[in-house]
Design an enzyme around this catalytic site. Structure first.
Site, PDB file in Angstrom:
ATOM      1  N   LYS A  56       0.796  -1.226   0.000  1.00 21.76           N
ATOM      2  CA  LYS A  56       0.000   0.000   0.000  1.00 21.76           C
ATOM      3  C   LYS A  56       0.830   1.278   0.000  1.00 21.76           C
ATOM      4  O   LYS A  56       0.337   2.339  -0.334  1.00 21.76           O
ATOM      5  CB  LYS A  56      -0.989   0.002   1.159  1.00 21.76           C
ATOM      6  CG  LYS A  56      -2.136  -0.966   0.905  1.00 21.76           C
ATOM      7  CD  LYS A  56      -3.441  -0.431   1.405  1.00 21.76           C
ATOM      8  CE  LYS A  56      -4.602  -1.315   1.015  1.00 21.76           C
ATOM      9  NZ  LYS A  56      -4.489  -2.657   1.609  1.00 21.76           N
ATOM     10  N   SER A  81      -8.700   0.022   7.328  1.00 24.31           N
ATOM     11  CA  SER A  81      -8.635  -0.940   8.424  1.00 24.31           C
ATOM     12  C   SER A  81      -7.192  -1.215   8.797  1.00 24.31           C
ATOM     13  O   SER A  81      -6.921  -2.052   9.636  1.00 24.31           O
ATOM     14  CB  SER A  81      -9.338  -2.236   8.026  1.00 24.31           C
ATOM     15  OG  SER A  81      -8.703  -2.775   6.892  1.00 24.31           O
ATOM     16  N   GLU A 207     -10.105 -13.897  -3.203  1.00 16.51           N
ATOM     17  CA  GLU A 207     -10.708 -13.221  -2.058  1.00 16.51           C
ATOM     18  C   GLU A 207     -11.157 -14.238  -1.019  1.00 16.51           C
ATOM     19  O   GLU A 207     -11.238 -15.430  -1.292  1.00 16.51           O
ATOM     20  CB  GLU A 207     -11.841 -12.283  -2.496  1.00 16.51           C
ATOM     21  CG  GLU A 207     -13.036 -12.951  -3.125  1.00 16.51           C
ATOM     22  CD  GLU A 207     -14.075 -11.957  -3.646  1.00 16.51           C
ATOM     23  OE1 GLU A 207     -14.001 -10.766  -3.317  1.00 16.51           O
ATOM     24  OE2 GLU A 207     -14.965 -12.402  -4.383  1.00 16.51           O
ATOM     25  N   GLY A 211     -16.260 -13.468   2.075  1.00 16.56           N
ATOM     26  CA  GLY A 211     -16.604 -12.185   1.454  1.00 16.56           C
ATOM     27  C   GLY A 211     -16.319 -12.195  -0.034  1.00 16.56           C
ATOM     28  O   GLY A 211     -15.441 -11.497  -0.508  1.00 16.56           O
ATOM     29  N   ASP A 213     -17.594 -10.913  -2.631  1.00 21.41           N
ATOM     30  CA  ASP A 213     -18.365  -9.897  -3.368  1.00 21.41           C
ATOM     31  C   ASP A 213     -17.844  -9.666  -4.783  1.00 21.41           C
ATOM     32  O   ASP A 213     -18.624  -9.427  -5.702  1.00 21.41           O
ATOM     33  CB  ASP A 213     -18.387  -8.583  -2.589  1.00 21.41           C
ATOM     34  CG  ASP A 213     -16.994  -8.046  -2.348  1.00 21.41           C
ATOM     35  OD1 ASP A 213     -16.286  -8.603  -1.492  1.00 21.41           O
ATOM     36  OD2 ASP A 213     -16.593  -7.099  -3.035  1.00 21.41           O
ATOM     37  N   SER A 307       0.973  -9.905  -0.434  1.00 22.16           N
ATOM     38  CA  SER A 307       0.639  -8.483  -0.337  1.00 22.16           C
ATOM     39  C   SER A 307       1.146  -7.770   0.912  1.00 22.16           C
ATOM     40  O   SER A 307       1.346  -6.561   0.880  1.00 22.16           O
ATOM     41  CB  SER A 307      -0.874  -8.299  -0.473  1.00 22.16           C
ATOM     42  OG  SER A 307      -1.546  -9.020   0.543  1.00 22.16           O
TER      43      SER A 307
HETATM   44  C1  LIG Z   1      -5.267  -3.630   1.407  1.00 20.80           C
HETATM   45  C2  LIG Z   1      -4.699  -4.967   1.358  1.00 20.80           C
HETATM   46  C3  LIG Z   1      -5.192  -5.922   0.472  1.00 20.80           C
HETATM   47  C4  LIG Z   1      -6.357  -5.657  -0.453  1.00 20.80           C
HETATM   48  O1  LIG Z   1      -6.046  -4.640  -1.371  1.00 20.80           O
HETATM   49  P1  LIG Z   1      -7.160  -3.938  -2.256  1.00 20.80           P
HETATM   50  O2  LIG Z   1      -6.419  -2.961  -3.075  1.00 20.80           O
HETATM   51  O3  LIG Z   1      -8.163  -3.307  -1.340  1.00 20.80           O
HETATM   52  O4  LIG Z   1      -7.807  -5.004  -3.063  1.00 20.80           O
HETATM   53  C5  LIG Z   1      -4.564  -7.148   0.441  1.00 20.80           C
HETATM   54  N1  LIG Z   1      -3.522  -7.448   1.259  1.00 20.80           N
HETATM   55  C6  LIG Z   1      -3.027  -6.559   2.132  1.00 20.80           C
HETATM   56  C7  LIG Z   1      -1.883  -6.950   2.981  1.00 20.80           C
HETATM   57  C8  LIG Z   1      -3.590  -5.283   2.208  1.00 20.80           C
HETATM   58  O5  LIG Z   1      -3.094  -4.398   3.081  1.00 20.80           O
END
Ligand SMILES: *Cc1c(COP(=O)(O)O)cnc(C)c1O
Length: 321
Positions: A56, A81, A207, A211, A213, A307
């Site tokens: 992010k 969050s 996902e 959830g 969606d 991620s």
């Molecule tokens: C925010 C986040 C996601 C999901 O990312 P989106 O861009 O909302 O789809 C997945 N993994 C981690 C670690 C995140 O912080």
């Protein structure tokens, strides 16, 4: 507020230049055990080693880099969050501007602490009864701050896409790319990058089962809203994909598959035991789809987006026990 055009690959390439020097170029790791388990060549893009512990930072830093002087003076506002909050707080500090973050009161303690640690002002709300979008819009108006949402924003999407851009530049063309999704910022950006740099790559979103969606949305051809899902993948506990994100997913993502919390725990253990790395539950989604054989990838070259790695140590120990 001005309406920004939908992001394209050119915006991903532009973001890569803007974040260079600020963001880490994260490692791409391989595992013989994982390859043997799946019969494939897996390339793990490890955003758990990104600054503040998740991809992010890419989107947040890119978005703030577009601010005018007037915007910089009032500062940045967001709701999240967790990881987006830290990403905005850290990016704002680097840019020398103020950050205010609206967080659910039950957000993981480590994420709230880290956000404050980066100098962000934290305002809490109840995510089961209050709307963060409404609180955000009200504060933005009162304080004149620019709201940068966690996923539904062209500069955020473009920034997140730099992760897949780096991955494919390093590995060469891929047969598959697995990316987790909550609101679809990472997936949309990565899909733009894959479509340009590895056009025959099949992009699959992952996902939480609780959830699904995005899966429902793609099947219905419109954005489906669900209740806040109860899953250990807190970073993907979103109720709907974004409006900028959805058309990109429709165009460039082959399909969305789901993973159970139990499969996430198995994958978390795999990363700890075999690859010696801490990955948060949400960060395990994409890998779980491959390692738990939800999609068969035998004989293929497969990119897996890991991620993030931000998890309370007590909570992590509980999962591994
Ligand atoms: C925010 C986040 C996601 C999901 O990312 P989106 O861009 O909302 O789809 C997945 N993994 C981690 C670690 C995140 O912080």
């Amino acid at each position: 507020m001005s309406i920004l055009p939908a992001p394209t690959y050119a915006d991903v390439a532009d973001a890569a230049e803007r974040i260079a020097g600020a963001a880490h170029r994260t490692p791409v790791l391989t595992s013989r055990t994982a390859d043997t388990l799946t019969g494939a060549n897996l390339f793990f893009k490890c955003e758990n080693f990104q600054r503040m512990g998740a991809f992010k930072f890419r989107g947040a830093f890119n978005a703030i880099s577009h601010f005018s002087d007037t915007q910089r003076q009032a500062g940045v506002l967001t709701y999240s969050s967790g990881n987006h909050a830290q990403a905005i707080a850290l990016s704002a500090r680097i840019a020398g501007i103020k950050a205010t973050i609206i967080m659910p009161q039950d957000a993981p303690a480590a994420k709230m602490e880290a956000t404050r640690g980066y100098g962000g002002e934290v305002i809490t709300y109840d995510r089961y009864t209050e709307s963060r979008e409404e609180i955000g819009a009200k504060l933005a108006q009162e304080r004149g701050m620019t709201l940068i949402p966690p996923y539904d924003h062209p500069h955020v999407i473009a920034g997140q896409g730099t992760s897949a851009k780096e991955l494919i530049e390093e590995t060469g063309p891929l047969d598959y790319l697995f990316v987790c999704l909550g609101g679809g910022g990472l997936l949309a950006g990565c899909a733009l990058a894959a479509a340009e740099l590895s056009p025959s790559c099949t992009v699959i979103g992952v996902e939480p089962e609780a959830g699904n969606d995005a899966q429902q949305s793609l099947a219905r051809g419109e954005i489906v809203h669900i209740e806040v899902p109860r899953t250990i993948a807190d970073g993907a506990a979103s109720t709907h994909v974004g409006e900028y994100n959805f058309p990109i997913l429709q165009r460039y993502v082959d399909r969305v598959v789901t993973v159970s919390d139990d499969q996430l725990v198995q994958t978390m253990k795999f990363f700890a035991e075999r690859m010696k790395m801490v990955v948060e539950p949400t960060g395990c989604l994409a890998a779980a789809a491959v390692l738990q054989n939800i999609v068969a990838v035998k004989g293929k070259r497969v990119g897996v987006l890991v991620s993030g790695g931000n998890v309370d140590m007590a909570r992590y120990a509980h999962f591994l026990a």
